[in-house]
Design a protein around this motif. Structure first.
Motif, PDB file in Angstrom:
ATOM      1  N   ASP A  56       0.847  -1.193   0.000  1.00  9.60           N
ATOM      2  CA  ASP A  56       0.000   0.000   0.000  1.00  9.60           C
ATOM      3  C   ASP A  56       0.883   1.244   0.000  1.00  9.60           C
ATOM      4  N   ILE A  57       0.870   1.969  -1.106  1.00  7.37           N
ATOM      5  CA  ILE A  57       1.605   3.235  -1.172  1.00  7.37           C
ATOM      6  C   ILE A  57       0.578   4.349  -1.021  1.00  7.37           C
ATOM      7  N   LYS A  58       0.559   4.949   0.138  1.00  9.30           N
ATOM      8  CA  LYS A  58      -0.502   5.901   0.496  1.00  9.30           C
ATOM      9  C   LYS A  58      -0.374   7.247  -0.210  1.00  9.30           C
ATOM     10  N   SER A  59       0.858   7.609  -0.564  1.00 11.90           N
ATOM     11  CA  SER A  59       1.131   8.874  -1.236  1.00 11.90           C
ATOM     12  C   SER A  59       2.521   8.794  -1.825  1.00 11.90           C
ATOM     13  N   GLY A  60       2.781   9.608  -2.858  1.00 13.65           N
ATOM     14  CA  GLY A  60       4.111   9.648  -3.440  1.00 13.65           C
ATOM     15  C   GLY A  60       4.908  10.860  -3.008  1.00 13.65           C
ATOM     16  N   LEU A  61       4.272  11.775  -2.293  1.00 16.23           N
ATOM     17  CA  LEU A  61       4.918  12.991  -1.812  1.00 16.23           C
ATOM     18  C   LEU A  61       5.194  12.854  -0.322  1.00 16.23           C
TER      19      LEU A  61
END
Length: 253
Positions: free
Chosen positions: A135-140
């Protein structure tokens, strides 16, 4: 019933199980939700799994006995066992024992994780893991910290470790209107994924509020109370951004 493997007995806190899951890996899954999580995601739909003691204390052998009862069904449907949470890597020794037993049973295994505690996953645990649902919740980084309460970097390091191991990965990203749906954020997630050669599938999941009542019951403030689920157009837009970065999502594929 299949014989229960003689694995090392390790105790773990199990919040609940689902015996016919269809969204947490291939086929029909026996899904084990463990208690305990270091993240405090704004959109968490299982806040009752965040505390480690929020479940029943169970031996890995006892859990494997439950799983063994479903082996014929899981094999017939080309499914297996998924360990989710909470965050399963809060209890890595328990997950390792369960997965090693599952492999002795001949069952496919999937680890559903944020990757934040990836350093706690031993090589032996990953050797017994057929698939990682990452799970990648955000890229920033700043937005990731805001959404989860923890830094992004450990997840990126875990993703690179999985790539080096050539470990099959399915990436999952939750699209939350007004929070994670910014073009710069979606593009950042897509660029992370595009660099990983071991990603077999990417899923853009629509935000939902099915767990909102749990926050209320626990006396916790649900900050996304006024946030709607994404529209079909917003999901299609996210798919298009991924595609522009060379990543085809499951919904767009």
């Amino acid at each position: 019933m299949a014989a229960v493997p003689e694995v090392t007995a390790v105790d773990g806190y199990v919040h609940s199980v689902e015996t016919a899951g269809t969204v947490d890996g291939p086929g029909v899954r026996f899904v084990v939700f463990l208690a305990g999580c270091r993240l405090t995601c704004l959109y968490c739909h299982n806040p009752d799994t965040q505390k480690l003691g929020g479940g029943r204390l169970l031996s890995s052998r006892a859990l494997l006995q439950e799983i063994a009862e479903y082996k014929p069904y899981l094999m017939h449907t080309h499914g297996g066992v998924t360990v989710s949470g909470g965050e399963p890597l809060v209890q890595p020794a328990f997950v390792e024992a369960v997965f090693q037993g599952c492999k002795e049973l001949g069952l496919h295994t999937a680890l559903d994780t944020s990757g934040f505690l990836g350093a706690r996953a031993s090589d032996a645990l990953l050797d017994a893991t057929d698939l990682v649902l990452l799970d990648i919740k955000s890229g920033l980084p700043g937005l990731y910290q805001r959404v989860t309460g923890v830094p992004l970097q450990p997840t990126l390091e875990f993703a690179r470790r999985l790539e080096a191991r050539k470990q099959p990965v399915w990436v999952r990203f939750v699209l939350v209107p007004g929070l994670t749906d910014g073009e710069d954020n979606i593009r950042a997630v897509a660029r992370i994924v595009a660099k990983l050669k071991n990603v077999e599938r990417v899923e853009v999941l629509p935000f939902h509020k099915m767990g909102e009542h749990k926050w209320e019951e626990m006396g916790m403030e649900y900050k996304l109370k006024e946030t709607p689920s994404p529209t079909k157009e917003q999901l299609e837009c996210a798919d298009a951004i991924f595609r522009a970065e060379g990543v085809v999502t499951a919904s767009a594929g």
